[in-house]
Design a protein around this motif. Structure first.
Motif, PDB file in Angstrom:
ATOM      1  N   PRO A  34       0.817  -1.220   0.000  1.00  9.74           N
ATOM      2  CA  PRO A  34       0.000   0.000   0.000  1.00  9.74           C
ATOM      3  C   PRO A  34       0.852   1.273   0.000  1.00  9.74           C
ATOM      4  CG  PRO A  34      -0.064  -1.032   2.154  1.00  9.74           C
ATOM      5  CD  PRO A  34       0.640  -1.990   1.251  1.00  9.74           C
ATOM      6  N   LEU A  35       2.029   1.251   0.598  1.00 11.93           N
ATOM      7  CA  LEU A  35       2.898   2.436   0.556  1.00 11.93           C
ATOM      8  C   LEU A  35       3.377   2.696  -0.872  1.00 11.93           C
ATOM      9  CD1 LEU A  35       4.999   1.980   3.820  1.00 11.93           C
ATOM     10  CD2 LEU A  35       3.471   3.890   3.291  1.00 11.93           C
ATOM     11  N   ALA A  36       3.705   1.625  -1.583  1.00 11.37           N
ATOM     12  CA  ALA A  36       4.115   1.795  -2.987  1.00 11.37           C
ATOM     13  C   ALA A  36       2.946   2.328  -3.822  1.00 11.37           C
ATOM     14  CB  ALA A  36       4.604   0.467  -3.543  1.00 11.37           C
ATOM     15  N   ALA A  37       1.726   1.882  -3.533  1.00  7.43           N
ATOM     16  CA  ALA A  37       0.559   2.366  -4.270  1.00  7.43           C
ATOM     17  C   ALA A  37       0.350   3.859  -4.029  1.00  7.43           C
ATOM     18  CB  ALA A  37      -0.687   1.585  -3.865  1.00  7.43           C
ATOM     19  N   LEU A  38       0.441   4.288  -2.778  1.00  7.35           N
ATOM     20  CA  LEU A  38       0.300   5.722  -2.487  1.00  7.35           C
ATOM     21  C   LEU A  38       1.425   6.534  -3.118  1.00  7.35           C
ATOM     22  CD1 LEU A  38      -0.807   5.771   1.270  1.00  7.35           C
ATOM     23  CD2 LEU A  38      -2.218   6.125  -0.772  1.00  7.35           C
ATOM     24  N   ARG A  39       2.611   5.966  -3.148  1.00  4.26           N
ATOM     25  CA  ARG A  39       3.739   6.670  -3.760  1.00  4.26           C
ATOM     26  C   ARG A  39       3.467   6.936  -5.244  1.00  4.26           C
ATOM     27  NH1 ARG A  39       7.265   2.977  -2.957  1.00  4.26           N
ATOM     28  NH2 ARG A  39       7.692   3.612  -0.809  1.00  4.26           N
ATOM     29  N   ARG A  40       2.935   5.946  -5.925  1.00  2.00           N
ATOM     30  CA  ARG A  40       2.649   6.107  -7.353  1.00  2.00           C
ATOM     31  C   ARG A  40       1.539   7.131  -7.579  1.00  2.00           C
ATOM     32  NH1 ARG A  40       1.433   0.090  -8.796  1.00  2.00           N
ATOM     33  NH2 ARG A  40       1.000   0.949 -10.881  1.00  2.00           N
ATOM     34  N   ILE A  41       0.525   7.107  -6.739  1.00  2.00           N
ATOM     35  CA  ILE A  41      -0.594   8.054  -6.890  1.00  2.00           C
ATOM     36  C   ILE A  41      -0.111   9.488  -6.704  1.00  2.00           C
ATOM     37  CG2 ILE A  41      -2.773   8.828  -5.867  1.00  2.00           C
ATOM     38  CD1 ILE A  41      -3.296   5.878  -5.130  1.00  2.00           C
ATOM     39  N   THR A  42       0.616   9.736  -5.631  1.00  4.03           N
ATOM     40  CA  THR A  42       1.039  11.117  -5.333  1.00  4.03           C
ATOM     41  C   THR A  42       2.040  11.631  -6.358  1.00  4.03           C
ATOM     42  OG1 THR A  42       2.662  10.219  -3.770  1.00  4.03           O
ATOM     43  CG2 THR A  42       0.537  10.919  -2.881  1.00  4.03           C
ATOM     44  N   ARG A  43       2.914  10.761  -6.858  1.00  3.76           N
ATOM     45  CA  ARG A  43       3.871  11.204  -7.881  1.00  3.76           C
ATOM     46  C   ARG A  43       3.169  11.543  -9.189  1.00  3.76           C
ATOM     47  NH1 ARG A  43       9.256   7.293  -7.646  1.00  3.76           N
ATOM     48  NH2 ARG A  43      10.003   7.964  -5.585  1.00  3.76           N
ATOM     49  N   ALA A  44       2.139  10.780  -9.515  1.00  5.08           N
ATOM     50  CA  ALA A  44       1.464  11.005 -10.798  1.00  5.08           C
ATOM     51  C   ALA A  44       0.767  12.351 -10.850  1.00  5.08           C
ATOM     52  CB  ALA A  44       0.460   9.877 -11.057  1.00  5.08           C
ATOM     53  N   LEU A  45       0.347  12.897  -9.684  1.00  2.00           N
ATOM     54  CA  LEU A  45      -0.442  14.127  -9.679  1.00  2.00           C
ATOM     55  C   LEU A  45       0.277  15.309  -9.033  1.00  2.00           C
ATOM     56  CD1 LEU A  45      -3.873  12.609  -8.568  1.00  2.00           C
ATOM     57  CD2 LEU A  45      -2.982  12.899 -10.883  1.00  2.00           C
ATOM     58  N   VAL A  46       1.567  15.174  -8.777  1.00  3.80           N
ATOM     59  CA  VAL A  46       2.256  16.169  -7.948  1.00  3.80           C
ATOM     60  C   VAL A  46       2.194  17.573  -8.545  1.00  3.80           C
ATOM     61  CG1 VAL A  46       4.496  15.715  -9.034  1.00  3.80           C
ATOM     62  CG2 VAL A  46       4.404  16.648  -6.726  1.00  3.80           C
ATOM     63  N   ARG A  47       2.120  17.711  -9.880  1.00  4.05           N
ATOM     64  CA  ARG A  47       2.151  19.038 -10.503  1.00  4.05           C
ATOM     65  C   ARG A  47       0.763  19.631 -10.745  1.00  4.05           C
ATOM     66  NH1 ARG A  47       6.409  16.247 -12.758  1.00  4.05           N
ATOM     67  NH2 ARG A  47       8.448  17.269 -12.537  1.00  4.05           N
ATOM     68  N   LEU A  48      -0.276  18.939 -10.353  1.00  2.80           N
ATOM     69  CA  LEU A  48      -1.623  19.438 -10.606  1.00  2.80           C
ATOM     70  C   LEU A  48      -2.156  20.238  -9.417  1.00  2.80           C
ATOM     71  CD1 LEU A  48      -3.404  16.409 -12.314  1.00  2.80           C
ATOM     72  CD2 LEU A  48      -2.579  18.512 -13.381  1.00  2.80           C
ATOM     73  N   PRO A  49      -2.955  21.281  -9.682  1.00  2.00           N
ATOM     74  CA  PRO A  49      -3.612  22.003  -8.583  1.00  2.00           C
ATOM     75  C   PRO A  49      -4.519  21.051  -7.812  1.00  2.00           C
ATOM     76  CG  PRO A  49      -3.791  23.224 -10.645  1.00  2.00           C
ATOM     77  CD  PRO A  49      -3.245  21.879 -11.001  1.00  2.00           C
ATOM     78  N   GLY A  50      -4.482  21.151  -6.510  1.00  5.21           N
ATOM     79  CA  GLY A  50      -5.289  20.289  -5.660  1.00  5.21           C
ATOM     80  C   GLY A  50      -4.587  19.037  -5.194  1.00  5.21           C
ATOM     81  N   ALA A  51      -3.377  18.767  -5.740  1.00  8.12           N
ATOM     82  CA  ALA A  51      -2.653  17.565  -5.340  1.00  8.12           C
ATOM     83  C   ALA A  51      -2.047  17.695  -3.949  1.00  8.12           C
ATOM     84  CB  ALA A  51      -1.558  17.259  -6.350  1.00  8.12           C
ATOM     85  N   ARG A  52      -1.960  18.932  -3.416  1.00 10.42           N
ATOM     86  CA  ARG A  52      -1.378  19.159  -2.095  1.00 10.42           C
ATOM     87  C   ARG A  52      -2.448  19.548  -1.081  1.00 10.42           C
ATOM     88  NH1 ARG A  52       3.710  20.307  -1.221  1.00 10.42           N
ATOM     89  NH2 ARG A  52       2.980  19.870   0.886  1.00 10.42           N
ATOM     90  N   SER A  53      -3.584  18.950  -1.187  1.00  6.38           N
ATOM     91  CA  SER A  53      -4.654  19.256  -0.233  1.00  6.38           C
ATOM     92  C   SER A  53      -5.400  17.979   0.114  1.00  6.38           C
ATOM     93  CB  SER A  53      -5.634  20.278  -0.829  1.00  6.38           C
ATOM     94  OG  SER A  53      -6.254  19.744  -1.983  1.00  6.38           O
ATOM     95  N   GLY A  54      -5.990  17.965   1.302  1.00  7.47           N
ATOM     96  CA  GLY A  54      -6.850  16.869   1.707  1.00  7.47           C
ATOM     97  C   GLY A  54      -6.129  15.544   1.823  1.00  7.47           C
ATOM     98  N   VAL A  55      -6.770  14.500   1.314  1.00  7.53           N
ATOM     99  CA  VAL A  55      -6.270  13.151   1.493  1.00  7.53           C
ATOM    100  C   VAL A  55      -4.961  12.919   0.737  1.00  7.53           C
ATOM    101  CG1 VAL A  55      -7.604  12.264  -0.467  1.00  7.53           C
ATOM    102  CG2 VAL A  55      -6.938  10.714   1.394  1.00  7.53           C
ATOM    103  N   LEU A  56      -4.772  13.575  -0.394  1.00  7.47           N
ATOM    104  CA  LEU A  56      -3.537  13.378  -1.153  1.00  7.47           C
ATOM    105  C   LEU A  56      -2.320  13.934  -0.400  1.00  7.47           C
ATOM    106  CD1 LEU A  56      -4.683  14.127  -4.815  1.00  7.47           C
ATOM    107  CD2 LEU A  56      -4.278  11.911  -3.713  1.00  7.47           C
ATOM    108  N   ASP A  57      -2.505  15.038   0.278  1.00 12.37           N
ATOM    109  CA  ASP A  57      -1.395  15.595   1.061  1.00 12.37           C
ATOM    110  C   ASP A  57      -1.061  14.669   2.230  1.00 12.37           C
ATOM    111  OD1 ASP A  57       0.448  17.842   1.509  1.00 12.37           O
ATOM    112  OD2 ASP A  57      -0.663  18.084   3.381  1.00 12.37           O
TER     113      ASP A  57
END
Length: 513
Positions: free
Chosen positions: A378-401
């Protein structure tokens, strides 16, 4: 035996003697030349005695007519005397030049130490900076490992100066790692500034070591007046840790089925290394107890420090198993929510006309498929999710942060633990990347911090593979060398690490005890 006076004589004293002899020779030649000048000038042919066998004419005889005598004859003799001055001066000058050349050659001979050593090349300065970083980092880590054992025997007021010393050294080391990271990234670009950056790195590392060295002797006086109390503290810590290690093994066993083979292998590896350190600690505690009973104080102290270092590293590994297991559970609970949040961020970006990173949709689809395919990390899964969206607005808020922060802390902790227990083989690059990950995490950039931590772990693992894994031995001594518990490649005779910097951390080197 060589006398102290001979040993203390500078190497270039012989060169000074040759210089004095040469100076005396030059003075003699020059003085002879100057003394010859007035003597030669005083030889006037008109006043010289007549040549032998010459008969004076009778005074009454009239002077016979003769050919007129050249009036320039005396001047010719005068010119001859003057002409001798130039050759003498030339000879004197030649002597001076010869003596000067001799002195220059003597000073440049291989047997004479130059007063101004050649400046280090960029490659040599780079190597020195790397070595200084590794040595300073090892000194700080070893000091941090020993202090809890000492603190168990002292009050807080007594321990506080040593804690301050470690914090100060850690600050100097952090500044040195920051300089090195910038240097490795190509900053500064000017060659002169880059040389100064390396000088600054080496200076910071030296200051970190100096601060720890200054407190080393005082800690020894407080700790080792009697071995018995310190031995009791270490034995108590060992017994508690042995019970925790058995629990960690039980915790790690089901992780293979729950989170997949990669997670299970990592956790099992931690437990295996922890057990290796505990085997080493058992052997050294027994040796320390035996030496203490025989009254061999120095040997007892040395063996006890070996055991303390191994216990500290085993504690790091056991605690890491518990911490990573907790983070895995948190990540597993967070993955479905993070997926939903990531899909919402992608949809919002498309509605706003913001370019979506290529592959983001495929990444999310692959992670969603893993949820139903069986055990996954699950840590690897979260790592892939957060890296894929790191440059998009909203990627640093809520559950993704929250997900990014969890991944960054897990990755940094894993890299830290690996470096701590394999530092005998880990080089400057991995340590620098780990320090950069910690700085970046503190600056609230979790995705970037996680990436740096993963690079640090990969670099450290490469260093260990290049160094070679030790062959298993009955007492775990080879693993203690790899872990930096012992300072040399001679497990039975090498000194244990101690609180202190480069000048003092090997002060428990075996003697004649």
């Amino acid at each position: 035996m060589t006398s102290s006076l001979v040993r203390g004589r500078p190497r270039h004293a012989t060169a000074h003697i040759r210089v004095r002899v040469a100076h005396a020779l030059v003075g003699a030649v020059a003085g002879a030349g100057w003394l010859a000048i007035p003597v030669l000038a005083a030889q006037d042919p008109a006043t010289a005695s007549p040549p032998p066998h010459t008969v004076d004419a009778a005074p009454s005889a009239p002077a016979a007519p003769s050919a007129p005598t050249a009036p320039s004859a005396p001047r010719d003799d005068e010119s001859s005397a003057v002409d001798l001055i130039l050759p003498v001066a030339v000879l004197g000058t030649a002597g001076v030049l010869a003596a000067y050349s001799y002195v220059r050659r003597t000073r440049r001979s291989p047997g004479v130490v130059s007063r101004a050593p050649a400046a280090a090349t960029p490659a040599e300065s780079d190597r020195q900076a790397r070595a200084a970083l590794v040595q300073a980092d090892d000194s700080v880590r070893a000091s941090e490992e020993e202090l809890p054992f000492a603190a168990a025997l002292m009050d807080e007021r007594t321990v506080d100066p040593f804690r301050v010393a470690i914090r100060t050294a850690r600050g100097e080391l952090a500044a040195a790692f920051a300089l090195w990271h910038r240097y490795e990234e190509g900053e500064p670009q000017d060659p002169g500034d880059r040389r100064q950056a390396l000088v600054g790195i080496i200076g910071r590392c030296a200051e970190a070591g100096r601060v720890l060295d200054a407190r080393a002797g005082e800690l020894d006086r407080l700790r080792w007046a009697e071995v018995g109390p310190a031995l009791a503290v270490a034995e108590g810590a060992f017994r508690r840790l042995a019970a925790r290690a058995a629990g960690a093994r039980a915790t790690a066993s089901p992780l293979h089925e729950r989170y997949g083979p990669s997670v299970g292998a990592r956790m099992a590896g931690r437990v295996e290394v922890a057990m290796d350190r505990l085997v080493f600690a058992t052997s050294r505690l027994n040796e320390a107890r035996r030496a203490a009973d025989l009254g061999k104080h120095d040997r007892a102290v040395r063996q006890l420090r070996c055991a303390e270092g191994a216990i500290a590293q085993a504690g790091v590994l056991v605690a890491g198993v518990d911490d990573q297991t907790r983070r895995l559970r948190e990540a597993a609970a967070l993955v479905p929510t993070a997926l939903t949040g990531a899909e919402a961020v992608l949809a919002a970006a498309r509605e706003a006309g913001t370019p979506v990173p290529s592959g983001a949709d495929d990444t999310l689809a692959a992670v969603r498929a893993e949820l139903t395919a069986g055990p996954y990390d699950p840590l690897a899964a979260l790592r892939r999710i957060t890296r894929a969206l790191v440059r998009l607005p909203g990627a640093r808020s809520g559950v993704l942060d929250t997900a990014a922060d969890l991944v960054a802390r897990a990755d940094a902790a894993e890299a830290e633990d690996f470096v701590a227990v394999h530092r005998g083989a880990v080089g400057a690059d991995a340590r620098s990347l780990l320090a950069a990950a910690v700085r970046t995490l503190g600056a609230a950039h979790p995705v970037e911090a996680a990436a740096l931590a993963r690079r640090a772990l990969e670099s450290a693992e490469r260093d260990v593979r290049a160094h070679g894994l030790p062959e298993s031995d009955a007492e775990g001594s080879a693993g203690a060398v790899l872990g930096g518990v012992l300072l040399t490649g001679e497990p039975d005779d090498g000194p244990p690490v101690t609180f202190g910097g480069p000048e003092t951390r090997d002060r428990l080197r075996p003697g004649t005890d």
